[in-house]
Design an enzyme around this catalytic site. Structure first.
Site, PDB file in Angstrom:
ATOM      1  N   ASN A   1       0.879  -1.168   0.000  1.00 29.01           N
ATOM      2  CA  ASN A   1       0.000   0.000   0.000  1.00 29.01           C
ATOM      3  C   ASN A   1       0.914   1.215   0.000  1.00 29.01           C
ATOM      4  O   ASN A   1       1.754   1.353   0.885  1.00 29.01           O
ATOM      5  CB  ASN A   1      -0.840  -0.083   1.287  1.00 29.01           C
ATOM      6  CG  ASN A   1      -1.440   1.229   1.714  1.00 29.01           C
ATOM      7  OD1 ASN A   1      -1.698   2.106   0.901  1.00 29.01           O
ATOM      8  ND2 ASN A   1      -1.691   1.357   3.021  1.00 29.01           N
TER       9      ASN A   1
ATOM     10  N   LYS B   1       0.057   4.237   0.457  1.00 28.01           N
ATOM     11  CA  LYS B   1      -0.468   5.300   1.331  1.00 28.01           C
ATOM     12  C   LYS B   1      -0.551   6.618   0.543  1.00 28.01           C
ATOM     13  O   LYS B   1      -0.807   6.588  -0.658  1.00 28.01           O
ATOM     14  CB  LYS B   1       0.391   5.437   2.595  1.00 28.01           C
ATOM     15  CG  LYS B   1       0.571   4.095   3.308  1.00 28.01           C
ATOM     16  CD  LYS B   1       1.169   4.231   4.668  1.00 28.01           C
ATOM     17  CE  LYS B   1       1.288   2.871   5.317  1.00 28.01           C
ATOM     18  NZ  LYS B   1       1.757   2.932   6.689  1.00 28.01           N
TER      19      LYS B   1
ATOM     20  N   HIS C   1      -7.706  -0.035   7.085  1.00 26.35           N
ATOM     21  CA  HIS C   1      -6.302   0.144   7.484  1.00 26.35           C
ATOM     22  C   HIS C   1      -6.265   0.952   8.786  1.00 26.35           C
ATOM     23  O   HIS C   1      -7.091   1.846   9.004  1.00 26.35           O
ATOM     24  CB  HIS C   1      -5.514   0.857   6.384  1.00 26.35           C
ATOM     25  CG  HIS C   1      -4.044   0.896   6.674  1.00 26.35           C
ATOM     26  ND1 HIS C   1      -3.492   1.846   7.502  1.00 26.35           N
ATOM     27  CD2 HIS C   1      -3.033   0.078   6.308  1.00 26.35           C
ATOM     28  CE1 HIS C   1      -2.181   1.610   7.610  1.00 26.35           C
ATOM     29  NE2 HIS C   1      -1.877   0.534   6.899  1.00 26.35           N
TER      30      HIS C   1
ATOM     31  N   GLU D   1      -2.718  -6.738  11.097  1.00 23.00           N
ATOM     32  CA  GLU D   1      -1.666  -5.738  11.261  1.00 23.00           C
ATOM     33  C   GLU D   1      -1.751  -5.145  12.668  1.00 23.00           C
ATOM     34  O   GLU D   1      -2.562  -4.229  12.909  1.00 23.00           O
ATOM     35  CB  GLU D   1      -1.847  -4.609  10.243  1.00 23.00           C
ATOM     36  CG  GLU D   1      -1.738  -5.053   8.809  1.00 23.00           C
ATOM     37  CD  GLU D   1      -1.310  -3.890   7.919  1.00 23.00           C
ATOM     38  OE1 GLU D   1      -0.211  -3.973   7.359  1.00 23.00           O
ATOM     39  OE2 GLU D   1      -2.051  -2.915   7.816  1.00 23.00           O
TER      40      GLU D   1
ATOM     41  N   GLY E   1       4.485   0.919  10.386  1.00 27.37           N
ATOM     42  CA  GLY E   1       5.012   2.256  10.112  1.00 27.37           C
ATOM     43  C   GLY E   1       6.343   2.520  10.801  1.00 27.37           C
ATOM     44  O   GLY E   1       6.876   1.674  11.533  1.00 27.37           O
TER      45      GLY E   1
ATOM     46  N   SER F   1       6.065  -3.836   9.805  1.00 28.78           N
ATOM     47  CA  SER F   1       7.536  -3.858   9.836  1.00 28.78           C
ATOM     48  C   SER F   1       8.118  -5.138   9.238  1.00 28.78           C
ATOM     49  O   SER F   1       9.117  -5.664   9.750  1.00 28.78           O
ATOM     50  CB  SER F   1       8.050  -3.653  11.267  1.00 28.78           C
ATOM     51  OG  SER F   1       7.681  -2.383  11.746  1.00 28.78           O
TER      52      SER F   1
ATOM     53  N   GLY G   1       4.540  -2.414   3.895  1.00 29.55           N
ATOM     54  CA  GLY G   1       4.658  -0.990   3.597  1.00 29.55           C
ATOM     55  C   GLY G   1       6.057  -0.671   3.109  1.00 29.55           C
ATOM     56  O   GLY G   1       6.451  -1.042   2.000  1.00 29.55           O
TER      57      GLY G   1
HETATM   58  C1  PEP Z   1       1.306  -0.675   7.058  1.00 30.07           C
HETATM   59  O1  PEP Z   1       1.330   0.527   7.332  1.00 30.07           O
HETATM   60  O2  PEP Z   1       0.231  -1.253   6.797  1.00 30.07           O
HETATM   61  C2  PEP Z   1       2.537  -1.443   7.042  1.00 30.07           C
HETATM   62  C3  PEP Z   1       2.489  -2.755   6.990  1.00 30.07           C
HETATM   63  O3  PEP Z   1       3.663  -0.685   7.063  1.00 30.07           O
HETATM   64  P1  PEP Z   1       5.174  -1.151   7.327  1.00 30.07           P
HETATM   65  O4  PEP Z   1       5.421  -2.424   6.559  1.00 30.07           O
HETATM   66  O5  PEP Z   1       5.984   0.001   6.792  1.00 30.07           O
HETATM   67  O6  PEP Z   1       5.303  -1.334   8.797  1.00 30.07           O
END
Ligand code: PEP
Length: 261
Positions: free
Chosen positions: A10, A12, A98, A170, A176, A216, A237
């Protein structure tokens, strides 16, 4: 029937239409899609036209998804986009729930249920994201929170629509830049709870719904999550925002997949 392995990202609120289209083209040209696996990208709304143009006729080899949708077919909802509009663009998928939409835009489970119903009735795939916050986890109610999100979000969804459904677990505390990476031991019981929740809602069909892990994830830890029996893919992400990172994380996830690699 074996569940597929799904992997996607995604973007974002990042990327211009040109950048999203270039990413998609480069990914499509360089990734080797393994049998039994599927890929998707979820650009911002303003990039969807440019991406579907380079993706060609649907269904796309790499699914194209939107980050949100409204439940009404049309009407006085300034700033919103309907399922019909997404389908007219040839989209394959919509992401719902999300953590950022729940947190910053106060989306409720009841609203998400209306969105899910509307998308599924229209024939659009739904990726429903669920996950507990750090505070909820500290009170040891993560399981209850996630099951509540699942039960309300999928309330009265017809069993035959499970073919269009995938869940992303998630944990909010792990996603994030400020997130703390989860361990497989944190994810395993939650994935098991989600699987039981899906079976309670849909019977045997609930067993066929893919559950993706997100938070992550990177090429180093990807396989530790996909080794879990109830995890069927990854929703990534930052690590997948370059084509190289996307492919490296996908490959690492497949290598670990249920210990198959
Ligand atoms: C997200 O924000 O849905 C996500 C999985 O981000 P990240 O992989 O950067 O932690």
């Amino acid at each position: 029937m074996a569940r597929p392995f799904l992997f996607g990202t995604n973007f974002k609120m990042n990327q211009t239409p040109a950048a999203s289209a270039a990413f998609y083209q480069q990914l499509a040209a360089s990734v080797q899609i393994r049998p039994g696996t599927g890929l998707f990208v979820i650009p911002p709304f303003t990039s969807l036209g440019a991406v579907t143009e380079v993706a060609g006729q649907p269904p796309h080899r790499i699914w194209v998804g939107a980050q949100n949708v409204h439940w009404a077919p049309e009407g006085a909802y300034t700033g919103e986009i309907s399922v019909r509009m997404l389908l007219a663009l040839g989209l394959d998928l919509v992401l719902l729930g999300h953590a950022e939409r729940r947190q910053y835009f106060h989306e409720t489970d009841v609203e998400l249920n209306r969105k899910a119903q509307s998308a599924l009735e229209g024939g659009l795939r739904v990726l429903l994201a669920v996950g507990e916050t750090a505070e909820e986890r500290s009170f040891d109610v993560g399981r209850e929170i996630v099951l509540r999100q699942l039960k309300i979000g999928l309330h009265e969804v017809r069993a035959e629509h499970t073919e269009l459904l995938q869940i992303a677990y998630e944990p909010v505390w792990s996603i994030g830049a400020g997130g703390t990476p989860a361990h497989p031991e944190d994810v395993s019981p939650m994935a098991e709870a989600i699987r039981s929740g899906l079976e309670a809602l849909f019977g045997e069909r609930g067993n066929q719904v893919p559950i993706l892990y997100g938070g992550s994830v990177d090429p180093v830890n990807a396989g530790t999550f996909t080794a879990l029996p109830d995890i069927d893919g990854l929703f990534v992400g930052r690590a997948a925002w370059s084509v190289e990172g996307f492919i490296a994380t996908y490959e690492a996830g497949i290598r670990g997949w249920h210990g198959d690699g």
